[in-house]
Design a protein around this motif. Structure first.
Motif, PDB file in Angstrom:
ATOM      1  N   ASP A  17      -5.501   2.646  10.167  1.00 33.87           N
ATOM      2  CA  ASP A  17      -6.270   1.463   9.792  1.00 33.87           C
ATOM      3  C   ASP A  17      -7.079   1.710   8.522  1.00 33.87           C
ATOM      4  O   ASP A  17      -7.191   0.836   7.656  1.00 33.87           O
ATOM      5  N   ALA A  18      -7.650   2.916   8.386  1.00 31.17           N
ATOM      6  CA  ALA A  18      -8.419   3.246   7.189  1.00 31.17           C
ATOM      7  C   ALA A  18      -7.517   3.269   5.955  1.00 31.17           C
ATOM      8  O   ALA A  18      -7.901   2.792   4.882  1.00 31.17           O
ATOM      9  N   LEU A  19      -6.312   3.832   6.104  1.00 30.95           N
ATOM     10  CA  LEU A  19      -5.356   3.828   4.994  1.00 30.95           C
ATOM     11  C   LEU A  19      -5.009   2.406   4.586  1.00 30.95           C
ATOM     12  O   LEU A  19      -4.948   2.080   3.395  1.00 30.95           O
ATOM     13  N   ALA A  20      -4.766   1.553   5.582  1.00 31.62           N
ATOM     14  CA  ALA A  20      -4.396   0.172   5.287  1.00 31.62           C
ATOM     15  C   ALA A  20      -5.542  -0.577   4.608  1.00 31.62           C
ATOM     16  O   ALA A  20      -5.319  -1.330   3.648  1.00 31.62           O
ATOM     17  N   ARG A  21      -6.758  -0.382   5.080  1.00 31.83           N
ATOM     18  CA  ARG A  21      -7.904  -1.058   4.469  1.00 31.83           C
ATOM     19  C   ARG A  21      -8.110  -0.615   3.025  1.00 31.83           C
ATOM     20  O   ARG A  21      -8.604  -1.370   2.187  1.00 31.83           O
ATOM     21  N   ALA A  22      -7.729   0.618   2.730  1.00 29.35           N
ATOM     22  CA  ALA A  22      -7.879   1.134   1.370  1.00 29.35           C
ATOM     23  C   ALA A  22      -6.699   0.773   0.480  1.00 29.35           C
ATOM     24  O   ALA A  22      -6.673   1.147  -0.696  1.00 29.35           O
ATOM     25  N   GLY A  23      -5.726   0.046   1.020  1.00 31.55           N
ATOM     26  CA  GLY A  23      -4.517  -0.262   0.275  1.00 31.55           C
ATOM     27  C   GLY A  23      -4.178  -1.733   0.270  1.00 31.55           C
ATOM     28  O   GLY A  23      -5.036  -2.606   0.463  1.00 31.55           O
ATOM     29  N   CYS A  24      -2.894  -2.003   0.073  1.00 31.69           N
ATOM     30  CA  CYS A  24      -2.369  -3.364   0.070  1.00 31.69           C
ATOM     31  C   CYS A  24      -1.419  -3.520   1.253  1.00 31.69           C
ATOM     32  O   CYS A  24      -0.476  -2.724   1.403  1.00 31.69           O
ATOM     33  N   PHE A 236       1.033  -0.032   1.297  1.00 33.87           N
ATOM     34  CA  PHE A 236       0.969   0.917   0.192  1.00 33.87           C
ATOM     35  C   PHE A 236      -0.502   1.244  -0.031  1.00 33.87           C
ATOM     36  O   PHE A 236      -1.314   0.335  -0.231  1.00 33.87           O
ATOM     37  N   SER A 237      -0.843   2.526  -0.009  1.00 28.66           N
ATOM     38  CA  SER A 237      -2.245   2.923  -0.108  1.00 28.66           C
ATOM     39  C   SER A 237      -2.381   4.111  -1.054  1.00 28.66           C
ATOM     40  O   SER A 237      -1.783   5.165  -0.826  1.00 28.66           O
ATOM     41  N   TRP A 238      -3.180   3.902  -2.109  1.00 26.98           N
ATOM     42  CA  TRP A 238      -3.447   4.971  -3.074  1.00 26.98           C
ATOM     43  C   TRP A 238      -4.855   4.777  -3.607  1.00 26.98           C
ATOM     44  O   TRP A 238      -5.055   4.256  -4.701  1.00 26.98           O
TER      45      TRP A 238
END
Length: 401
Positions: A17-24, A236-238
């Motif tokens: 969830d944290a990765l997704a929130r930081a990405g698109c 996609f998260s970067w």
């Protein structure tokens, strides 16, 4: 259904969830076939199952290694690692440098440890860019989560979906097991992030997340033409390189991942690729949107004589932002089609039948509107789109009802 970043308050996926929130996040993505092997072959090749010939899990032949994603990245200087699910023969031939031996049952990676991956990052991270195929058999069966993941969920209050058949408490207990499997997956993802952070690689890593096929209690899913089998979010998260906190309405296909990864890596996208790079959208630039997603769904076992996609396909699918249309080209009977449909009756269909669902009002596909004559023109339009997609992507002539 079990992703917290898509709104499930019971989800056990804080790292994801944290990765997704930081990405698109692209909430509406499709895989080309609702089983793992053809779906994974599409990720490796950037092509649809009727283009690769890998339409089901037990095909005798393997995917051609020409223009495989790891081979193209390896040629561009990447160190490439394969962990977990991989069906296509020798991982070395397909372009993965490591590991040297393959886990043929896919049940060790992450479930036991990630030491080989940690060693790989240690050896190559300071010298070369890395490509990691991170595909643990989680939350896939066997459904045996360790007690540390299961115990906290023993009394989780699980809601019952409409249309459930069978014992309600059995459904709830099965769901609790699935949530524990999700927690196990998420812990493995945290270990991966920690490894990359410890080696100084995290800030320079693009994460791409999707599900290779659906598997859901209370809904017909794996192997079927229903959303629970075909739909996946794509993330996609970067952080630091791509703006986060975004949700895109674009309809995306898993074959787009192949083109997008090559684009970010600076590798020319082969003409054979069926998808498009999503890099413009990810970088905040305008990009034409698809009107519809299409898939073809196949029998479980390849017929004698090898793959014949035009004969093995049993359903064509078209999905817009609102509507979902299915045309059945074969009778769907239990003896020939292996679906996952626990807590739901088998969805028998006859050749020539159509399904139409208004996903805005009926996201779980409970009310088939195909019999409503007011939708006849819409169904014809969606069918024309599906047939055009099939032909334009090289599909052989179909025996249409």
């Amino acid at each position: 259904e079990h992703c917290g970043f898509l709104g499930n308050p019971l989800a056990q996926t804080p790292t994801l969830d944290a990765l997704a929130r930081a990405g698109c996040v692209f909430p509406v993505g499709y895989v080309p076939m609702s089983r793992c092997r053809p779906s994974l072959a599409a990720l490796l090749s950037g092509r649809f199952p009727h283009q690769t010939g890998v339409t089901e899990n037990e095909a005798n032949h393997t995917l051609t290694r020409r223009d495989s994603l790891p081979n193209l990245l390896k040629a561009a200087g990447y160190a490439t690692f394969q962990g977990g699910k991989f069906w296509e023969g020798s991982q070395l031939s397909m372009g993965f440098l490591e590991p040297k031996s393959v886990d043929t049952v896919f049940k060790n990676f992450v479930r036991e440890d990630q030491k080989e991956l940690e060693d790989f990052v240690e050896r190559h991270g300071s010298e070369r860019p890395l490509f990691v195929w991170w595909a643990p058999m989680l939350p896939h069966g066997p459904f045996n989560p360790p007690e540390k993941y299961r115990a906290p969920l023993a009394k989780l209050d699980v809601p019952l979906p409409a249309g459930l058949v069978g014992d309600a408490e059995a459904f709830r207990e099965t769901e609790r097991t699935f949530y524990a499997m999700d927690a196990w997956f998420d812990d493995g993802l945290k270990q991966l992030r920690d490894t990359l952070a410890a080696k100084g690689e995290l800030e320079d890593t693009l994460f791409v997340f999707l599900i290779d096929n659906g598997y859901a209690n209370g809904f017909v899913s794996k192997g079927s033409a229903f959303e629970k089998g075909l739909r996946t979010p794509v993330v996609f998260s970067w952080p630091g390189k791509l703006a986060g906190g975004r949700t895109s309405p674009a309809l995306v296909h898993s074959v787009d991942v192949y083109a997008t990864v090559l684009d970010f890596a600076g590798v020319p996208i082969p003409a054979s690729a069926a998808g498009v790079s999503l890099r413009p959208t990810l970088e905040g630039r305008e990009q034409p949107l698809r009107d519809a997603l299409h898939s073809a769904v196949y029998r479980y076992k390849e017929r004698p004589g090898g793959a014949q996609p035009a004969k093995d396909v049993f359903a064509l699918v078209a999905r817009t932002a609102r509507w979902k249309f299915v045309l059945y080209l074969r009778n769907v009977e239990p003896e020939n089609y292996l679906f996952f449909h626990e807590f739901q009756p088998f969805p028998a269909r006859q050749r020539g039948e159509r399904d139409l669902f208004d996903l805005a009002a009926d996201p779980h596909e409970r009310k088939d509107l195909a019999g409503d004559s007011s939708h006849a023109a819409l169904m014809d339009e969606l069918l024309r789109g599906a047939l055009a997609w099939w032909k334009e992507t090289g599909g052989a002539e179909l025996d249409l009802p």
